[in-house]
Design an enzyme around this catalytic site. Structure first.
Site, PDB file in Angstrom:
ATOM      1  N   TYR A  18      57.080  83.813  52.999  1.00  0.00           N
ATOM      2  CA  TYR A  18      58.328  84.040  52.258  1.00  0.00           C
ATOM      3  C   TYR A  18      58.833  85.458  52.498  1.00  0.00           C
ATOM      4  CZ  TYR A  18      61.670  84.273  48.450  1.00  0.00           C
ATOM      5  OH  TYR A  18      62.832  84.430  47.717  1.00  0.00           O
ATOM      6  N   HIS A  22      62.340  86.835  54.704  1.00  0.00           N
ATOM      7  CA  HIS A  22      63.372  87.706  54.141  1.00  0.00           C
ATOM      8  C   HIS A  22      63.514  89.030  54.891  1.00  0.00           C
ATOM      9  CE1 HIS A  22      63.408  84.695  51.008  1.00  0.00           C
ATOM     10  NE2 HIS A  22      64.605  85.159  50.718  1.00  0.00           N
ATOM     11  N   TYR A  41      72.349  92.442  45.730  1.00  0.00           N
ATOM     12  CA  TYR A  41      71.372  91.371  45.544  1.00  0.00           C
ATOM     13  C   TYR A  41      70.021  91.848  46.050  1.00  0.00           C
ATOM     14  CZ  TYR A  41      69.510  86.561  45.891  1.00  0.00           C
ATOM     15  OH  TYR A  41      68.757  85.423  45.749  1.00  0.00           O
ATOM     16  N   TRP A  76      69.805  77.184  54.414  1.00  0.00           N
ATOM     17  CA  TRP A  76      68.842  78.163  53.909  1.00  0.00           C
ATOM     18  C   TRP A  76      68.052  77.587  52.728  1.00  0.00           C
ATOM     19  CZ3 TRP A  76      66.979  82.695  55.603  1.00  0.00           C
ATOM     20  CH2 TRP A  76      66.242  83.469  54.702  1.00  0.00           C
TER      21      TRP A  76
END
Length: 106
Positions: A18, A22, A41, A76
């Site tokens: 994960y 990113h 964000y 996504w």
């Protein structure tokens, strides 16, 4: 601009992947976030898999709806769904567990 914070739970066995995903978020995904009203964000991942997200938006529901209309977001979210527990069939970006702000100094 309103501030929103949410949490999700990443499967412990998938945390490294994960995090790696990113490090190279698709440019078209980053553009869609910006164009849909997602600002500042950030995602934070604790060692037990607790994921905390922070975003600023004029209206979170509108920003979410704008993202939901993009093709890149559908791709996504489909790829990211397997990283989380407790979604109950929802995509990770649908109805995240929002946290209530109790203090802000600024």
């Amino acid at each position: 601009m309103a501030r929103y914070c949410f949490c999700l739970q990443v499967k412990p066995e998938r945390m490294a992947e994960y995090t790696e995903r990113h490090r190279s978020v698709w440019p078209e995904m980053q553009a869609a976030l910006s164009e849909s009203g997602w600002h500042n964000y950030s995602l934070f991942l604790r060692e037990d898999g607790l994921l905390i997200g922070y975003v600023e938006a004029g209206d979170l529901a509108e920003a979410q709806a704008a993202m939901a209309r993009t093709e890149v977001n559908a791709r996504w979210q489909a790829e990211m769904a397997g990283f989380f527990t407790g979604l109950g069939g929802r995509a990770p970006d649908e109805d995240p567990w929002l946290l209530t702000e109790v203090f802000h100094a600024g």
